[in-house]
Write an enzyme that holds these catalytic residues in place. Structure first.
Site, PDB file in Angstrom:
ATOM      1  N   GLU A  50      -6.821  -8.234  -1.763  1.00  0.00           N
ATOM      2  CA  GLU A  50      -7.578  -7.532  -0.412  1.00  0.00           C
ATOM      3  C   GLU A  50      -8.991  -7.781   0.029  1.00  0.00           C
ATOM      4  O   GLU A  50      -9.559  -6.378  -0.553  1.00  0.00           O
ATOM      5  CB  GLU A  50      -6.881  -6.113   0.522  1.00  0.00           C
ATOM      6  CG  GLU A  50      -6.092  -6.792   1.164  1.00  0.00           C
ATOM      7  CD  GLU A  50      -4.465  -6.275   2.356  1.00  0.00           C
ATOM      8  OE1 GLU A  50      -6.109  -5.540   3.253  1.00  0.00           O
ATOM      9  OE2 GLU A  50      -3.387  -6.251   2.871  1.00  0.00           O
ATOM     10  N   GLU A  98       0.508  -1.397   0.038  1.00  0.00           N
ATOM     11  CA  GLU A  98      -0.420  -0.289  -0.404  1.00  0.00           C
ATOM     12  C   GLU A  98       1.040   0.859   0.260  1.00  0.00           C
ATOM     13  O   GLU A  98       0.622   2.352   0.423  1.00  0.00           O
ATOM     14  CB  GLU A  98      -0.905  -0.333   0.914  1.00  0.00           C
ATOM     15  CG  GLU A  98      -2.171  -1.217   1.069  1.00  0.00           C
ATOM     16  CD  GLU A  98      -3.109  -0.946   2.421  1.00  0.00           C
ATOM     17  OE1 GLU A  98      -2.726  -0.732   3.153  1.00  0.00           O
ATOM     18  OE2 GLU A  98      -4.005  -1.709   1.852  1.00  0.00           O
TER      19      GLU A  98
END
Length: 631
Positions: free
Chosen positions: A277, A203
């Site tokens: 995710e 991320e």
């Protein structure tokens, strides 16, 4: 198997209706089993057919990743097999896991891959059971762990600039990768292992302030021999700036968001969509409500992933537990900490029990499988044991002789900068600062995260980040000022990780006068400390006692110990240790009201129970068969 996506982009591949989903040939991957597949040449790849439809292949066969996250470091090693078998029996073909640098290298240059941290054993077990593996080695992982998985000793140098190509940070990453990556190399697909992909950082699009950093981390993996497919993982807002050439960009989502998938597709239109995710729930923080997500919503969303031919990873399939001090935190109207349970309202509960989500997904996956799914593994039994009476106690200041030798410094330093642990400082736990004062007045100190202040052994108040001032009453002669500071969990997300030092800084004053000559004790609560504490002169515990203290009792579990949950009525705030193992933090503000106690951590018959309570003594400890994760 019909792979891809978005009819507005690829005509003729519109999502299927639920009835037509039951095509038995759609999910037949029995020939792609890591424990049986002998020919290894291509690995996980991306291809595009003549119609412009992109898809994954494994050894040349079309392949859909149906992944679930289980973090080995949050699950007792004795239960790895149980959790992985339940993943497989639900219909998943891949397990994903982060790799926490801060646990594997708590002290600089001293690596630990033993017991619950034995990454190689975990990956090889997944292979034996027939599961593929995606590894997420960071170096930063977030994952709601302390400092996002970065070791705290990186904070000793305030100029390190974490997650950048800063010289000090990169040198530390290189040394870590020099030790970690050789363990991964033989586990790769093309070396006969189950690892089909490796993620580059995590991320970074939500953090990015160094355009060269992701390229450096990618090359650090490649130069050390990683040959499998590389991935990046970001939320929608970060997928472009968090990407790096040569790695497949994947996306993290809370639901089926078509616009997000379109954005990702336009960014790399010759690549298949991968959801790294899909959040099945969320983590809890102290003082908040327990988070839950509808099982029907999870089922509907994953059905839509299937109908569009999207590969995905469920985060979390099984969350496990933030044992010890590993929990992270975040900053939202002040510092907030993640609770001990990482149940996450996941597909499998914290203790490995089936949930409504599990059965709905298993039914969905079974409807598209060419072969029957494996039988359900049996549930691990739970037990109720006799209540524990904590009959003996030691006030905090009585245990100081059993701690490691204190540090003497002119002025206080943060726990990370203590000259202990081979120059690595203290990663977790509490620190006690002591100095002699001969006058009262206004005490000012910058505290992270919370501190109890004492004159000799008498409590006079609390300090925290929102309250850095305390009045000390007029005193007779000189007395010992004691400040007990707890690290409640370093922030695991955002730029704030750069300044997450814990404890006291140098500026501790009374009426503007700088205090000097500190004696500093490290309370890191390691197993060796509890071994020494056994020889202490424990006292009979009074009915009531206010202030920090250790309490000792015995839990009798009979001849065949199994899982249970601890409930601490009328206790306020502290930690529970079973046979020296730290089960984690309890706090009466909730939402979590029980602590998970795995059966393999118990001995037959009697087990030592030590509670470190910071506020006021409770009555006893109860055991239960079910958790209580909400007030």
């Amino acid at each position: 198997m019909a792979i891809f996506f978005l009819p507005l982009v690829l005509p003729g591949f519109a999502p299927r209706s639920e009835d037509s989903f039951k095509s038995p040939a759609r999910f037949s991957w029995s020939y792609l089993n890591p424990s049986k597949l002998k020919k290894r040449s291509v690995g996980l790849s991306t291809e595009t057919n003549a119609h412009g439809q992109a898809y994954f292949t494994l050894e040349g066969h079309k392949f859909m990743i149906v992944g679930g996250s289980i973090h080995y470091f949050r699950v007792p090693r004795e239960y790895w097999k149980d959790r992985l078998l339940k993943l497989q029996a639900c219909g998943f073909n891949t397990v994903t896991t982060y790799i926490p640098w801060n646990l594997h290298e708590q002290e600089r240059g001293k690596f630990d891959f033993s017991e619950i941290l034995d990454l190689e054993a975990y990956v090889l077990l997944a292979k034996t059971l027939g599961l593929w593996v995606i590894l997420r080695p960071g170096p930063y992982i977030c994952a709601e762990v302390d400092l996002g998985g970065l070791p705290s000793w990186l904070l000793r140098n305030p100029g390190s600039n974490l997650r950048t190509t800063n010289k000090d940070f990169i040198e530390a990453v290189d040394k870590y990768f020099d030790h970690l990556i050789p363990k991964i190399l033989p586990l790769q697909y093309r070396r006969g292992g189950p690892v089909i992909a490796v993620q580059v950082e995590n991320e970074y699009g939500s953090f990015r302030n160094d355009k060269n950093y992701m390229e450096y981390i990618k090359k650090a993996l490649l130069n050390r021999g990683i040959v499998e497919l590389l991935l990046t993982s970001d939320n929608e807002s970060g997928i472009r700036i968090g990407s790096v050439k040569g790695a497949l960009a994947t996306i993290n989502v809370n639901s089926f968001i078509k616009d997000s998938f379109v954005k990702l597709h336009r960014m790399q239109n010759d690549k298949p969509i991968m959801i790294m995710e899909y959040w099945t729930g969320w983590y809890d923080s102290w003082g908040s409500k327990h988070t839950e997500k509808s099982a029907n919503e999870i089922r509907r969303t994953i059905y839509r992933f299937f109908s569009y031919g999207l590969s995905f990873n469920v985060y979390m399939f099984h969350g496990g537990t933030n044992f010890g001090f590993i929990n992270g935190g975040y900053h939202e109207n002040g510092h907030t900490n993640v609770v001990t349970s990482y149940d996450y309202d996941a597909v499998l509960s914290e203790a490995g029990d089936y949930t409504e989500k599990y059965f709905k997904l298993r039914k969905l996956f079974a409807s598209g499988s060419a072969r029957p799914l494996p039988p359900l593994p049996r549930l691990i039994p739970k037990a109720v044991y006799p209540s524990v009476n904590l009959s003996f106690y030691l006030p905090l200041f009585d245990i100081l002789p059993y701690l490691n030798k204190p540090v003497m410094l002119e002025t206080p330093v943060t726990m990370e900068n203590l000259p202990i642990n081979n120059g690595s400082g203290q990663p977790f736990g509490l620190v006690l600062y002591e100095t002699s004062i001969c006058f009262g007045g206004g005490l000012s100190a910058s505290v992270h995260d919370s501190a109890q202040v004492f004159l000799n052994d008498k409590s006079i108040g609390i300090l925290d980040e929102n309250n850095e001032f305390l009045h000390i009453p007029k005193i007779q002669g000189c007395q010992l000022l004691r400040i007990l500071v707890e690290n409640q969990g370093r922030i695991n997300f955002s730029w704030r990780i750069q300044s997450e030092q814990k404890g006291l800084n140098e500026a501790v004053t009374i009426n503007g006068t700088l205090l000097r000559n500190f004696t500093i004790y490290s309370l890191d609560m390691k197993m060796s400390f509890f071994e020494r504490l056994r020889s202490a002169s424990w006292r009979i515990a009074p009915k009531t006692y206010k202030g920090p203290a250790f309490y000792w009792g015995s839990l009798n579990v009979g001849s065949f110990p199994t899982d249970t949950f601890l409930h601490l009525p009328n206790w306020h705030y502290g930690f529970v240790f079973i046979n020296g193992r730290n089960l984690g933090r309890y706090w009466d503000i909730g939402p979590q009201k029980t602590l998970y106690l795995p059966g393999p951590w118990l001995h037959p018959e009697d087990n030592d129970v030590i509670v470190f309570e910071k506020i006021e003594k409770g009555f006893y400890i109860q055991t239960r068969k079910k958790p209580q994760l909400q007030n």
